[in-house]
Design a protein around this motif. Structure first.
Motif, PDB file in Angstrom:
ATOM      1  N   MET A   1      43.826 -43.029  48.447  1.00 42.70           N
ATOM      2  CA  MET A   1      43.230 -42.519  49.873  1.00 42.70           C
ATOM      3  C   MET A   1      43.292 -40.820  49.770  1.00 42.70           C
ATOM      4  O   MET A   1      43.064 -40.014  50.871  1.00 42.70           O
ATOM      5  CB  MET A   1      44.124 -42.770  50.814  1.00 42.70           C
ATOM      6  CG  MET A   1      44.284 -44.124  51.251  1.00 42.70           C
ATOM      7  SD  MET A   1      42.855 -44.841  51.676  1.00 42.70           S
ATOM      8  CE  MET A   1      42.380 -43.997  53.007  1.00 42.70           C
ATOM      9  N   ASN A   2      43.670 -40.287  48.717  1.00 43.84           N
ATOM     10  CA  ASN A   2      43.693 -38.659  48.501  1.00 43.84           C
ATOM     11  C   ASN A   2      42.794 -38.128  47.582  1.00 43.84           C
ATOM     12  O   ASN A   2      42.424 -39.130  46.530  1.00 43.84           O
ATOM     13  CB  ASN A   2      45.077 -38.172  48.357  1.00 43.84           C
ATOM     14  CG  ASN A   2      45.632 -38.725  47.032  1.00 43.84           C
ATOM     15  OD1 ASN A   2      46.136 -39.941  47.164  1.00 43.84           O
ATOM     16  ND2 ASN A   2      45.772 -38.105  46.121  1.00 43.84           N
ATOM     17  N   SER A   3      42.229 -37.050  47.777  1.00 45.63           N
ATOM     18  CA  SER A   3      41.188 -36.629  46.748  1.00 45.63           C
ATOM     19  C   SER A   3      42.004 -36.282  45.282  1.00 45.63           C
ATOM     20  O   SER A   3      43.266 -35.921  45.511  1.00 45.63           O
ATOM     21  CB  SER A   3      40.312 -35.281  47.195  1.00 45.63           C
ATOM     22  OG  SER A   3      41.391 -34.307  47.581  1.00 45.63           O
ATOM     23  N   SER A   4      41.331 -36.255  44.353  1.00 46.97           N
ATOM     24  CA  SER A   4      42.122 -35.893  43.027  1.00 46.97           C
ATOM     25  C   SER A   4      42.451 -34.549  42.937  1.00 46.97           C
ATOM     26  O   SER A   4      43.288 -34.020  42.103  1.00 46.97           O
ATOM     27  CB  SER A   4      41.003 -36.211  41.813  1.00 46.97           C
ATOM     28  OG  SER A   4      39.668 -35.641  41.812  1.00 46.97           O
ATOM     29  N   SER A   5      41.720 -33.606  43.480  1.00 50.29           N
ATOM     30  CA  SER A   5      42.031 -32.019  43.385  1.00 50.29           C
ATOM     31  C   SER A   5      42.951 -31.447  44.201  1.00 50.29           C
ATOM     32  O   SER A   5      43.897 -30.629  44.073  1.00 50.29           O
ATOM     33  CB  SER A   5      40.787 -31.470  43.734  1.00 50.29           C
ATOM     34  OG  SER A   5      40.446 -31.466  45.115  1.00 50.29           O
ATOM     35  N   CYS A   6      43.824 -32.444  45.301  1.00 56.88           N
ATOM     36  CA  CYS A   6      44.565 -31.799  46.030  1.00 56.88           C
ATOM     37  C   CYS A   6      46.102 -31.829  45.178  1.00 56.88           C
ATOM     38  O   CYS A   6      46.514 -32.607  44.389  1.00 56.88           O
ATOM     39  CB  CYS A   6      44.649 -32.690  47.348  1.00 56.88           C
ATOM     40  SG  CYS A   6      45.749 -34.404  47.257  1.00 56.88           S
ATOM     41  N   LYS A   7      46.987 -30.865  45.772  1.00 62.59           N
ATOM     42  CA  LYS A   7      48.067 -30.784  45.197  1.00 62.59           C
ATOM     43  C   LYS A   7      49.286 -31.706  46.152  1.00 62.59           C
ATOM     44  O   LYS A   7      48.665 -32.065  47.204  1.00 62.59           O
ATOM     45  CB  LYS A   7      48.645 -29.271  45.374  1.00 62.59           C
ATOM     46  CG  LYS A   7      47.889 -28.494  44.455  1.00 62.59           C
ATOM     47  CD  LYS A   7      48.509 -26.945  44.450  1.00 62.59           C
ATOM     48  CE  LYS A   7      47.592 -26.145  43.579  1.00 62.59           C
ATOM     49  NZ  LYS A   7      47.881 -24.639  43.751  1.00 62.59           N
ATOM     50  N   LYS A   8      50.210 -31.657  45.710  1.00 66.12           N
ATOM     51  CA  LYS A   8      51.480 -32.615  46.527  1.00 66.12           C
ATOM     52  C   LYS A   8      52.826 -32.000  46.688  1.00 66.12           C
ATOM     53  O   LYS A   8      53.266 -31.095  45.777  1.00 66.12           O
ATOM     54  CB  LYS A   8      51.391 -33.967  45.694  1.00 66.12           C
ATOM     55  CG  LYS A   8      50.179 -34.655  45.783  1.00 66.12           C
ATOM     56  CD  LYS A   8      50.130 -36.278  45.115  1.00 66.12           C
ATOM     57  CE  LYS A   8      48.881 -36.770  44.765  1.00 66.12           C
ATOM     58  NZ  LYS A   8      49.030 -38.143  44.235  1.00 66.12           N
ATOM     59  N   PHE A   9      53.459 -32.513  47.789  1.00 66.84           N
ATOM     60  CA  PHE A   9      54.852 -32.096  47.820  1.00 66.84           C
ATOM     61  C   PHE A   9      55.635 -33.425  47.516  1.00 66.84           C
ATOM     62  O   PHE A   9      55.713 -34.339  48.047  1.00 66.84           O
ATOM     63  CB  PHE A   9      54.936 -31.800  49.438  1.00 66.84           C
ATOM     64  CG  PHE A   9      56.332 -31.667  49.756  1.00 66.84           C
ATOM     65  CD1 PHE A   9      56.977 -30.244  49.668  1.00 66.84           C
ATOM     66  CD2 PHE A   9      57.208 -32.675  50.388  1.00 66.84           C
ATOM     67  CE1 PHE A   9      58.351 -30.236  49.907  1.00 66.84           C
ATOM     68  CE2 PHE A   9      58.397 -32.277  50.795  1.00 66.84           C
ATOM     69  CZ  PHE A   9      58.853 -31.019  50.719  1.00 66.84           C
ATOM     70  N   ASN A  10      56.423 -32.971  46.141  1.00 67.53           N
ATOM     71  CA  ASN A  10      57.008 -34.146  45.732  1.00 67.53           C
ATOM     72  C   ASN A  10      56.491 -35.460  45.598  1.00 67.53           C
ATOM     73  O   ASN A  10      57.047 -36.548  46.147  1.00 67.53           O
ATOM     74  CB  ASN A  10      58.604 -34.268  46.454  1.00 67.53           C
ATOM     75  CG  ASN A  10      59.395 -33.073  46.402  1.00 67.53           C
ATOM     76  OD1 ASN A  10      59.138 -32.249  45.450  1.00 67.53           O
ATOM     77  ND2 ASN A  10      60.297 -32.920  47.217  1.00 67.53           N
ATOM     78  N   GLY A  11      55.230 -35.455  45.160  1.00 68.66           N
ATOM     79  CA  GLY A  11      54.191 -36.659  45.212  1.00 68.66           C
ATOM     80  C   GLY A  11      53.530 -37.111  46.406  1.00 68.66           C
ATOM     81  O   GLY A  11      52.897 -38.132  46.298  1.00 68.66           O
ATOM     82  N   ILE A  12      53.659 -36.370  47.424  1.00 69.71           N
ATOM     83  CA  ILE A  12      52.965 -36.510  48.597  1.00 69.71           C
ATOM     84  C   ILE A  12      52.040 -35.734  48.930  1.00 69.71           C
ATOM     85  O   ILE A  12      52.239 -34.409  49.321  1.00 69.71           O
ATOM     86  CB  ILE A  12      54.223 -36.769  49.750  1.00 69.71           C
ATOM     87  CG1 ILE A  12      55.302 -37.912  49.602  1.00 69.71           C
ATOM     88  CG2 ILE A  12      53.461 -37.218  51.258  1.00 69.71           C
ATOM     89  CD1 ILE A  12      54.781 -39.211  49.479  1.00 69.71           C
ATOM     90  N   PRO A  13      50.811 -36.131  49.494  1.00 70.99           N
ATOM     91  CA  PRO A  13      49.964 -35.195  49.791  1.00 70.99           C
ATOM     92  C   PRO A  13      50.308 -34.738  51.115  1.00 70.99           C
ATOM     93  O   PRO A  13      50.558 -35.424  51.921  1.00 70.99           O
ATOM     94  CB  PRO A  13      48.365 -36.176  49.878  1.00 70.99           C
ATOM     95  CG  PRO A  13      48.820 -37.456  49.126  1.00 70.99           C
ATOM     96  CD  PRO A  13      50.223 -37.467  49.172  1.00 70.99           C
ATOM     97  N   LEU A  14      49.758 -33.498  51.189  1.00 70.92           N
ATOM     98  CA  LEU A  14      49.564 -32.838  52.472  1.00 70.92           C
ATOM     99  C   LEU A  14      48.446 -32.396  53.193  1.00 70.92           C
ATOM    100  O   LEU A  14      47.655 -31.903  52.524  1.00 70.92           O
ATOM    101  CB  LEU A  14      50.688 -31.290  52.519  1.00 70.92           C
ATOM    102  CG  LEU A  14      52.188 -31.590  52.130  1.00 70.92           C
ATOM    103  CD1 LEU A  14      52.560 -30.321  52.330  1.00 70.92           C
ATOM    104  CD2 LEU A  14      52.893 -32.602  52.914  1.00 70.92           C
ATOM    105  N   SER A  15      48.370 -32.528  54.462  1.00 73.06           N
ATOM    106  CA  SER A  15      46.989 -32.551  55.235  1.00 73.06           C
ATOM    107  C   SER A  15      47.304 -31.627  56.530  1.00 73.06           C
ATOM    108  O   SER A  15      48.232 -31.381  57.030  1.00 73.06           O
ATOM    109  CB  SER A  15      46.102 -33.775  55.364  1.00 73.06           C
ATOM    110  OG  SER A  15      45.787 -34.516  54.344  1.00 73.06           O
ATOM    111  N   VAL A  16      46.118 -31.264  57.010  1.00 77.73           N
ATOM    112  CA  VAL A  16      46.183 -30.322  58.257  1.00 77.73           C
ATOM    113  C   VAL A  16      45.319 -30.944  59.419  1.00 77.73           C
ATOM    114  O   VAL A  16      44.337 -31.570  59.243  1.00 77.73           O
ATOM    115  CB  VAL A  16      45.460 -29.128  57.819  1.00 77.73           C
ATOM    116  CG1 VAL A  16      45.428 -28.246  59.073  1.00 77.73           C
ATOM    117  CG2 VAL A  16      46.136 -28.194  56.702  1.00 77.73           C
ATOM    118  N   LEU A  17      46.122 -31.063  60.397  1.00 85.80           N
ATOM    119  CA  LEU A  17      45.640 -31.145  61.883  1.00 85.80           C
ATOM    120  C   LEU A  17      45.618 -30.039  62.599  1.00 85.80           C
ATOM    121  O   LEU A  17      46.300 -29.313  62.946  1.00 85.80           O
ATOM    122  CB  LEU A  17      46.565 -32.096  62.487  1.00 85.80           C
ATOM    123  CG  LEU A  17      46.356 -32.645  64.034  1.00 85.80           C
ATOM    124  CD1 LEU A  17      44.920 -33.691  64.043  1.00 85.80           C
ATOM    125  CD2 LEU A  17      47.307 -33.252  64.819  1.00 85.80           C
TER     126      LEU A  17
END
Length: 338
Positions: A1-17
């Motif tokens: 469900m996440n793009s391959s280029s995104c970074k992660k916070f302890n394995g969890i993708p972060l997004s913006v609302l």
């Protein structure tokens, strides 16, 4: 469900609302410029997706024509997923949403998300102005969802087709602040995003309901839950707490049924609210899902929230008056990702 280029916070993708805030004394035009600047920064910093929310008759929120601003943000960025968090489906003809998001996906292939909510995103008078009838309401949401999925199908049933839209793979998310959408998302095998940033007390029950009743689908083999968190991060605890008074004032204006533009921070929030209003705002902006402080504080509390919710992804809202402080807040978060 996440793009391959995104970074992660302890394995969890972060997004913006992004609620596309219109700050006091500013304009929607300035809000949109700020949103573009924020989207370009968070894309560079490795955030996964950038969502905008549909609200109406709200002087402090500019994203009422949600699909239009999604296109604007997608056109100003290159890789980050852009979408609706969400479209309030009962406000619209389902075919129109299929065509709008079919158009967006055709313009920006592989980058568009369609999050759906069943609330009006407004008061009843505004809902009537949008729909010209209140006959179609939240109770018809499951039927509208079926219609929308049919329009995106490769072989839709019925005479009416969505062009563009037909045959396009546009991820549909269900959004919720109670158990209804959690149950429907589970039944339909769809990803689920819970509005824990303003309905914290229902978060764990809704996520449990979703996960316990999830039915695998062609879309999703196992549950995927994203949770909303308010984060106001700054380089000092004092500045973070001061900046947070803008969001507190925003919710205070809603409690008073006097929505306003996003107000500048104030030195003493206790001078402007009663004890009852303070309690009401604090119940909505619960300390678990509203995180205010320095990098160390945010990192600790965000991890605690992820541990508690077992979230697959976190979407972060930062209602901050000054654009430079809003950018800095997301930059502090970005520094925590690897």
């Amino acid at each position: 469900m996440n793009s391959s280029s995104c970074k992660k916070f302890n394995g969890i993708p972060l997004s913006v609302l992004d609620l596309a805030p219109i700050t006091e004394g500013s304009t929607a035009s300035e809000s949109f410029k700020n949103s573009v600047e924020l989207a370009q920064h968070v894309e560079k910093w490795g955030f996964n997706r950038y969502w905008l929310a549909e609200h109406h008759n709200m002087p402090g929120i500019a994203s009422s024509a949600t699909s239009v601003i999604i296109g604007h943000i997608a056109g100003a960025t290159k890789n980050i997923r852009v979408g609706a968090g969400g479209i309030m489906l009962p406000n619209h003809a389902t075919l129109v949403i299929a065509e709008q998001f079919g158009t967006l996906e055709s313009l920006y292939p592989g980058r568009i998300d369609l999050g759906l909510g069943r609330a009006p995103g407004s008061d009843q008078a505004t809902a009537f102005a949008l729909r010209r009838t209140l006959n179609r309401g939240a109770e018809e949401f499951p039927q509208q969802l079926e219609e929308l999925q049919n329009y995106f199908s490769e072989n839709p049933v019925g005479h009416v087709r969505a062009y563009p839209g037909k045959g396009l793979d546009i991820p549909i998310w269900l959004l919720g602040s109670s158990d209804f959408s959690a149950s429907l998302a589970a039944n339909k095998g769809l990803p689920f995003s819970f509005a824990s940033h303003f309905a914290p007390q229902y978060t764990i029950p809704a996520l449990r309901l979703y996960r316990d009743n999830f039915v695998p689908s062609d879309t999703l083999e196992k549950p995927y839950a994203m949770v909303g968190v308010n984060v106001i991060a700054a380089d000092s605890e004092e500045r973070a707490q001061w900046l947070a008074t803008s969001q507190q004032q925003q919710f205070l204006s809603l409690i008073r049924n006097m929505p306003s533009q996003l107000k500048p921070p104030i030195d003493d929030i206790h001078k402007v609210w009663s004890s009852f209003e303070k309690s009401s705002v604090e119940q909505t902006l619960d300390s678990g899902s509203t995180i205010v402080g320095t990098a160390d504080t945010v990192k600790q509390k965000l991890q605690e929230f992820i541990n508690k919710t077992k979230a697959d992804e976190v979407i972060i809202n930062s209602q901050i008056f000054f654009q430079e402080d809003r950018l800095r807040s997301y930059e502090i978060l970005a520094d925590m990702m690897g």
